[in-house]
Design a protein around this motif. Structure first.
Motif, PDB file in Angstrom:
ATOM      1  N   ALA A 198      62.509 -10.306  33.042  1.00  0.00           N
ATOM      2  CA  ALA A 198      62.567  -8.903  33.793  1.00  0.00           C
ATOM      3  C   ALA A 198      61.840  -9.113  34.984  1.00  0.00           C
ATOM      4  O   ALA A 198      62.539  -8.485  36.143  1.00  0.00           O
ATOM      5  CB  ALA A 198      61.898  -7.985  32.844  1.00  0.00           C
ATOM      6  N   LEU A 199      60.808  -9.824  34.953  1.00  0.00           N
ATOM      7  CA  LEU A 199      59.966  -9.881  36.355  1.00  0.00           C
ATOM      8  C   LEU A 199      60.761 -10.602  37.380  1.00  0.00           C
ATOM      9  O   LEU A 199      60.856 -10.242  38.656  1.00  0.00           O
ATOM     10  CB  LEU A 199      58.682 -10.461  36.191  1.00  0.00           C
ATOM     11  CG  LEU A 199      57.380  -9.810  35.512  1.00  0.00           C
ATOM     12  CD1 LEU A 199      56.437 -10.910  35.154  1.00  0.00           C
ATOM     13  CD2 LEU A 199      57.027  -8.799  36.429  1.00  0.00           C
ATOM     14  N   GLN A 205      70.661   1.807  29.928  1.00  0.00           N
ATOM     15  CA  GLN A 205      69.653   1.726  29.331  1.00  0.00           C
ATOM     16  C   GLN A 205      69.596   2.724  28.093  1.00  0.00           C
ATOM     17  O   GLN A 205      68.359   2.757  27.202  1.00  0.00           O
ATOM     18  CB  GLN A 205      68.551   2.201  30.365  1.00  0.00           C
ATOM     19  CG  GLN A 205      68.252   0.929  31.309  1.00  0.00           C
ATOM     20  CD  GLN A 205      66.970   1.188  32.232  1.00  0.00           C
ATOM     21  OE1 GLN A 205      66.092   1.964  31.488  1.00  0.00           O
ATOM     22  NE2 GLN A 205      66.931   0.476  33.412  1.00  0.00           N
ATOM     23  N   ALA A 213      55.757 -16.387  29.808  1.00  0.00           N
ATOM     24  CA  ALA A 213      55.473 -14.642  29.451  1.00  0.00           C
ATOM     25  C   ALA A 213      56.937 -13.922  28.479  1.00  0.00           C
ATOM     26  O   ALA A 213      57.858 -14.312  29.183  1.00  0.00           O
ATOM     27  CB  ALA A 213      54.979 -13.822  30.762  1.00  0.00           C
ATOM     28  N   PRO A 214      56.718 -13.053  27.827  1.00  0.00           N
ATOM     29  CA  PRO A 214      57.578 -12.409  27.323  1.00  0.00           C
ATOM     30  C   PRO A 214      58.596 -11.805  28.346  1.00  0.00           C
ATOM     31  O   PRO A 214      59.557 -11.616  28.219  1.00  0.00           O
ATOM     32  CB  PRO A 214      56.903 -11.338  26.176  1.00  0.00           C
ATOM     33  CG  PRO A 214      55.732 -11.866  26.039  1.00  0.00           C
ATOM     34  CD  PRO A 214      55.154 -12.658  27.250  1.00  0.00           C
ATOM     35  N   ASP A 215      57.779 -11.170  29.427  1.00  0.00           N
ATOM     36  CA  ASP A 215      58.696 -10.374  30.477  1.00  0.00           C
ATOM     37  C   ASP A 215      59.124 -11.196  31.609  1.00  0.00           C
ATOM     38  O   ASP A 215      59.464 -10.524  32.615  1.00  0.00           O
ATOM     39  CB  ASP A 215      58.047  -9.034  30.818  1.00  0.00           C
ATOM     40  CG  ASP A 215      56.523  -9.331  31.399  1.00  0.00           C
ATOM     41  OD1 ASP A 215      56.115 -10.580  31.167  1.00  0.00           O
ATOM     42  OD2 ASP A 215      55.938  -8.406  32.105  1.00  0.00           O
ATOM     43  N   GLU A 217      64.073 -10.755  37.670  1.00  0.00           N
ATOM     44  CA  GLU A 217      65.288 -10.117  37.956  1.00  0.00           C
ATOM     45  C   GLU A 217      64.866  -9.170  39.032  1.00  0.00           C
ATOM     46  O   GLU A 217      65.735  -9.034  39.899  1.00  0.00           O
ATOM     47  CB  GLU A 217      66.031  -9.682  36.823  1.00  0.00           C
ATOM     48  CG  GLU A 217      66.613 -10.798  35.729  1.00  0.00           C
ATOM     49  CD  GLU A 217      67.396 -10.129  34.691  1.00  0.00           C
ATOM     50  OE1 GLU A 217      67.367  -8.998  34.383  1.00  0.00           O
ATOM     51  OE2 GLU A 217      68.039 -10.902  33.903  1.00  0.00           O
ATOM     52  N   GLU A 218      63.809  -8.550  38.525  1.00  0.00           N
ATOM     53  CA  GLU A 218      63.623  -7.535  39.574  1.00  0.00           C
ATOM     54  C   GLU A 218      63.052  -7.917  40.950  1.00  0.00           C
ATOM     55  O   GLU A 218      63.543  -7.420  42.046  1.00  0.00           O
ATOM     56  CB  GLU A 218      62.054  -6.849  38.818  1.00  0.00           C
ATOM     57  CG  GLU A 218      61.544  -5.782  39.957  1.00  0.00           C
ATOM     58  CD  GLU A 218      62.673  -4.538  39.839  1.00  0.00           C
ATOM     59  OE1 GLU A 218      62.727  -3.641  40.767  1.00  0.00           O
ATOM     60  OE2 GLU A 218      63.325  -4.330  38.909  1.00  0.00           O
TER      61      GLU A 218
END
Length: 396
Positions: free
Chosen positions: A279-280, A376, A274-276, A282-283
């Motif tokens: 991010a998933l 950010q 998946a593209p994210d 790391e969270e």
């Protein structure tokens, strides 16, 4: 009026069964789902069926990894009552009795008392699933049982009974058949002893593993039929599963999406693409690290804090209460795993709320807000938005 238990469904009782008892006999004893002899990972996968009880009778060994203690403990943690008897089930029940697994039958009792210690006592050679797992050799526990009954019936004297057991024990379990056992003991038995044995055995030899398998399934079925909840039997504290065990469960698990079962490993593989994904991950790592750090500091969330974390989670997902059980099944989460996830969320929240007190000069809320906004690009956006355009100032 006393409320009657709801009728049980077949998946309420999952039975792992092979050579100890024919499948059709299990169905005659109780409504149940019969699965082949358990191998490593099978109990984790069975949890996706949402059973109320598991009867572990037979399991593989030697050629394939055996059912793992960790998955049986996971079933107990999830509120599933686990019964064991006859074969692999008797072994695991003796090993996990103090953690809540329910042992049933003579073989379990012998292991639990320490009279039997070797796994090979219940080992036998059997056919494959196509031939109904038919036993092709006789387990040593059955020979011991026959010798004990023959001694009680005065067919064998103690010396002759022990010779029978010794002859059987000297044979490799795959070669241990009654003709070979009797051939091996022939040199120590008199002809009259052999004649008495054959006359007595002509009526059939009692299969102890079969009797214990029946007793195990009946005990599990009685529990399910009673409508009782799983009793809390854990008497010995134990460490949380290691990272390796957690990863194995993740790979071995199943998710129930409607009537279909989906392998957790396949879901994980799709998420990796998946593209994210980064991010998933790391969270999730941040939450796990904060929760782990909180535990090392002695922080323990209260029941109310865990419940609040769960309520906030459901609100964020927007899943109605009537759909939550199906959602959890599709997510591959049982009650115990759901609590673990919500405890992590609660611990993360506790860590963030008490950040200034967790370090000698801990970061403030405003410092954290500022740093993340700068990283950010939000700080620059807000700053530019606060600048009054020059043209507007000239018009004034």
């Amino acid at each position: 009026m006393k409320r009657r238990p709801a009728p049980s469904r077949p998946d309420d009782l999952v039975v792992f069964l092979g050579p100890s008892l024919p499948e059709e006999e299990a169905f005659a004893l109780a409504p149940c789902r019969v699965l082949p002899p358990a191998r490593q990972g099978d109990v984790w996968r069975a949890l996706s069926l949402r059973p109320r009880a598991i009867a572990l009778v037979d399991g593989v060994f030697e050629a394939q990894p055996s059912v793992w203690h960790h998955e049986l403990l996971a079933a107990l943690d999830a509120g599933v009552t686990v019964f064991g008897g006859a074969s692999m089930g008797a072994l695991r029940a003796a090993e996990l009795a103090e953690h809540g697994m329910v042992g049933v039958g003579h073989i379990f009792e012998a292991y639990h008392r320490g009279e039997l210690v070797d796994d090979s006592e219940v080992a036998l050679l059997h056919a494959d699933a196509e031939h109904g797992f038919r036993a092709l050799s006789v387990p040593l526990v059955n020979v011991r049982h026959a010798a004990r009954l023959a001694k009680r019936a005065r067919v064998l004297v103690p010396r002759e009974a022990q010779a029978l057991v010794d002859a059987a024990a000297a044979l490799f379990y795959q070669d241990r058949t009654w003709p070979r056992v009797l051939a091996a003991v022939a040199g120590t038995w008199r002809p009259t002893t052999r004649a008495k044995w054959e006359a007595w055995a002509a009526g059939g030899l009692e299969d102890l593993k079969r009797e214990d398998a029946r007793a195990c399934i009946q005990a599990a079925a009685a529990f399910v039929a009673s409508g009782a909840r799983a009793a809390v039997r854990v008497r010995t504290p134990r460490a949380a599963p290691s990272s390796y065990v957690r990863r194995r469960r993740l790979v071995e698990g199943l998710c129930a999406v409607g009537e279909e079962l989906v392998a957790s490993e396949d879901v994980l593989e799709a998420l990796r693409e998946a593209p994210d994904a980064a991010a998933l991950a790391e969270e999730g790592l941040r939450r796990a690290l904060l929760a782990g750090w909180a535990r090392t500091l002695g922080l323990v969330p209260t029941t109310e804090e865990v419940a609040r974390a769960e309520a906030e989670w459901w609100a964020h997902l927007g899943v109605p209460s009537e759909e939550r059980e199906a959602w959890l099944a599709a997510c591959g989460l049982d009650a115990h795993e759901l609590r673990r996830v919500c405890e992590e969320r609660a611990l993360e929240r506790l860590t963030l709320e008490h950040a200034t007190r967790l370090l000698p000069d801990g970061p403030s809320w405003d410092e954290a807000l500022t740093t993340e906004a700068r990283l950010q690009g939000r700080w620059v956006e807000e700053a530019r938005g606060l600048v009054t355009p020059k043209r507007s100032r000239r018009k004034k």
